[in-house]
Design an enzyme around this catalytic site. Sequence first.
Site, mmCIF file in Angstrom:
data_model
loop_
_atom_site.group_PDB
_atom_site.id
_atom_site.type_symbol
_atom_site.label_atom_id
_atom_site.label_comp_id
_atom_site.label_asym_id
_atom_site.label_seq_id
_atom_site.Cartn_x
_atom_site.Cartn_y
_atom_site.Cartn_z
ATOM 1 N N ASP A 194 27.983 39.988 42.854
ATOM 2 C CA ASP A 194 27.213 38.798 42.512
ATOM 3 C C ASP A 194 27.102 37.838 43.696
ATOM 4 O O ASP A 194 27.739 38.025 44.737
ATOM 5 C CB ASP A 194 27.869 38.067 41.339
ATOM 6 C CG ASP A 194 27.872 38.885 40.062
ATOM 7 O OD1 ASP A 194 26.999 39.760 39.916
ATOM 8 O OD2 ASP A 194 28.750 38.641 39.209
ATOM 9 N N TYR A 245 38.937 45.466 42.898
ATOM 10 C CA TYR A 245 38.624 44.101 43.313
ATOM 11 C C TYR A 245 39.909 43.303 43.502
ATOM 12 O O TYR A 245 40.904 43.518 42.809
ATOM 13 C CB TYR A 245 37.773 43.387 42.256
ATOM 14 C CG TYR A 245 36.306 43.723 42.300
ATOM 15 C CD1 TYR A 245 35.414 42.945 43.037
ATOM 16 C CD2 TYR A 245 35.797 44.812 41.588
ATOM 17 C CE1 TYR A 245 34.058 43.235 43.062
ATOM 18 C CE2 TYR A 245 34.445 45.114 41.611
ATOM 19 C CZ TYR A 245 33.583 44.323 42.350
ATOM 20 O OH TYR A 245 32.246 44.618 42.384
#
Length: 284
Positions: free
Chosen positions: A62, A120
């Site tokens: 994002d 992540y």
Amino acid sequence: MMTAIAPSQSGQRLALLIQYQGTHFHGWQRQVGQRTVQEVIEQAIASVVNHPVSVVAAGRTDTGVHAAGQVAHVTVNSPIPVHRWPGILNARLPADVVIRAAAAVPPDWHARFSALWRRYRYTLYTDPCPNIFLRPWTWHYYYAPLDVAKMAAVLQPLVGRHHLSAFHRSGSNRAHSWVEVQAVSCQRRGALVEIEVQASGFLYGMMRLLVGLLVQVGQGQRSPASFTEIWQQEQRHLVKYAAPPSGLCLLGVGYPESPFPLALCTEAMPQFQLASVCPELSIA
């Protein structure tokens, strides 16, 4: 590591290991009128091969999210040897995107669908004194002390296959919210708190929503039982805050036969060891 793949008449498929600072990008995916990672890489490749290309990533990060080990594939009609692609593209790319490595892969190899997992890391900087070098890479969180042991413990039940719609932002076209979480961790390194999750895939906004809720547990605003109940009962309306994108980084992507050593991804991450630099102001 994969064996060498000879180019075919229809073109050669390349896997690319990509690093980028997401601060000035509107995410990975191409968007009209916005600066995106996908677009700048496609433009760089097209300027070399003189034909349009489509670069497909393992994870569509994002706006503002970084990557140390993003993996993508592209098919090109070019005689350029694989080992020369990183240097050629880096000479054409902006300073906040780097091609770390390239590898030839079979024509049916897919950066997204061939992947087994993504990992992540979210990093919080907890010292009251701002640090200009850490600002682009962390969430400067110093408002209350964090119980990192409690945060680590409450993460553990997430390991396994679960519906995680509580951590799913609106705006995604994904048909379901099943996620297989393979590993989780939360640890303190000096003034940094690092939260890592490895999963088969990630829902839209999942890591930032998860971290936002987890921080509430760490500061004592929410109980561990409440955290667990929210995601197990899929109470999305109770997850009200997403952590800022600056602290989030895609560390790496795993494949049955990886085209790149994982060390190439992890070594790209800065390893800061920070003690409190303002002990007289410390609230931890």
